[in-house]
Design a protein around this motif. Structure first.
Motif, PDB file in Angstrom:
ATOM      1  N   SER A 149       0.820  -1.208   0.000  1.00 30.73           N
ATOM      2  CA  SER A 149       0.000   0.000   0.000  1.00 30.73           C
ATOM      3  C   SER A 149       0.859   1.266   0.000  1.00 30.73           C
ATOM      4  O   SER A 149       0.606   2.198  -0.764  1.00 30.73           O
ATOM      5  CB  SER A 149      -0.920  -0.013   1.218  1.00 30.73           C
ATOM      6  OG  SER A 149      -1.631   1.188   1.318  1.00 30.73           O
ATOM      7  N   GLU A 153       1.064   3.937  -3.053  1.00 34.95           N
ATOM      8  CA  GLU A 153       0.763   5.353  -2.792  1.00 34.95           C
ATOM      9  C   GLU A 153       1.925   6.243  -3.248  1.00 34.95           C
ATOM     10  O   GLU A 153       1.713   7.299  -3.834  1.00 34.95           O
ATOM     11  CB  GLU A 153       0.456   5.568  -1.314  1.00 34.95           C
ATOM     12  CG  GLU A 153       0.081   6.995  -0.984  1.00 34.95           C
ATOM     13  CD  GLU A 153      -1.105   7.517  -1.777  1.00 34.95           C
ATOM     14  OE1 GLU A 153      -1.087   8.704  -2.156  1.00 34.95           O
ATOM     15  OE2 GLU A 153      -2.043   6.745  -2.036  1.00 34.95           O
ATOM     16  N   SER A 157       1.652   9.120  -6.113  1.00 40.48           N
ATOM     17  CA  SER A 157       1.986  10.527  -5.875  1.00 40.48           C
ATOM     18  C   SER A 157       3.088  10.985  -6.821  1.00 40.48           C
ATOM     19  O   SER A 157       3.065  12.113  -7.297  1.00 40.48           O
ATOM     20  CB  SER A 157       2.390  10.756  -4.419  1.00 40.48           C
ATOM     21  OG  SER A 157       3.606  10.110  -4.132  1.00 40.48           O
TER      22      SER A 157
END
Length: 178
Positions: A149, A153, A157
């Motif tokens: 995760s 992420e 980003s």
């Protein structure tokens, strides 16, 4: 070397070596380190071949061994001080090219911590489940989920903030995974 290999080991090496080198390359980002990692992995598998072969899935055992060798090797290398660093750009990034990864993604993967990079590679290059990733990383399923995760992420980003990533790249990537 007595006790090394056995029936079927040479065929196993011939069949599995390209995949191990590709996985090693995706983990290390370096073709030389990938070959070294695959060789060390095959030596360890060869020493335990009789036990590994009876389990019925020597390829999975070898890939797990390769990932763990990579993570443990990174810990050992943390204390080494290189005298000079040579960058070899001549090698092909076959594992990452096969997964159709863009340049921004390679750069971001290089910045991820080792366990996060391993989790992403195992999930999206090796197509492993979270439970398989946890087994390979020798951690709990929850830890594997959090590593994956956090890595995803970070990739998202970076993707949003990188001007080299176009909307067409994102749409094409999403369509490939649907």
């Amino acid at each position: 070397m007595s006790g090394f290999g056995g029936d079927g080991f040479e065929q196993f090496v011939d069949a599995e070596l390209p995949r191990l080198v590709g996985l090693g390359h995706a983990l290390t980002g370096n073709p030389h380190d990938a070959w070294e990692l695959a060789q060390e992995c095959l030596v360890r598998v060869g020493l335990r071949w009789r036990h590994v072969d009876r389990r019925g899935n020597p390829g999975a055992y070898a890939r797990t061994a390769l990932v763990r060798l990579h993570l443990n090797g990174r810990r050992r290398r943390r204390f080494e001080v290189p005298l000079a660093t040579a960058v070899d750009r001549s090698g092909e990034d076959t594992a990452l090219e096969a997964a159709e990864l863009a340049g921004w993604l390679r750069a971001t993967l290089d910045e991820l911590p080792p366990k996060q990079r391993a989790a992403v590679v195992l999930r999206y290059v090796e197509d492993m489940s979270v439970a398989q990733i946890a087994e390979c990383l020798d951690c709990s399923v929850g830890t594997a989920k959090s590593q994956l995760s956090r890595a995803v992420e970070r990739l998202r980003s970076t993707q949003k903030s990188d001007p080299r990533v176009t909307a067409d790249d994102v749409i094409a990537k999403e369509q490939r995974h649907d």
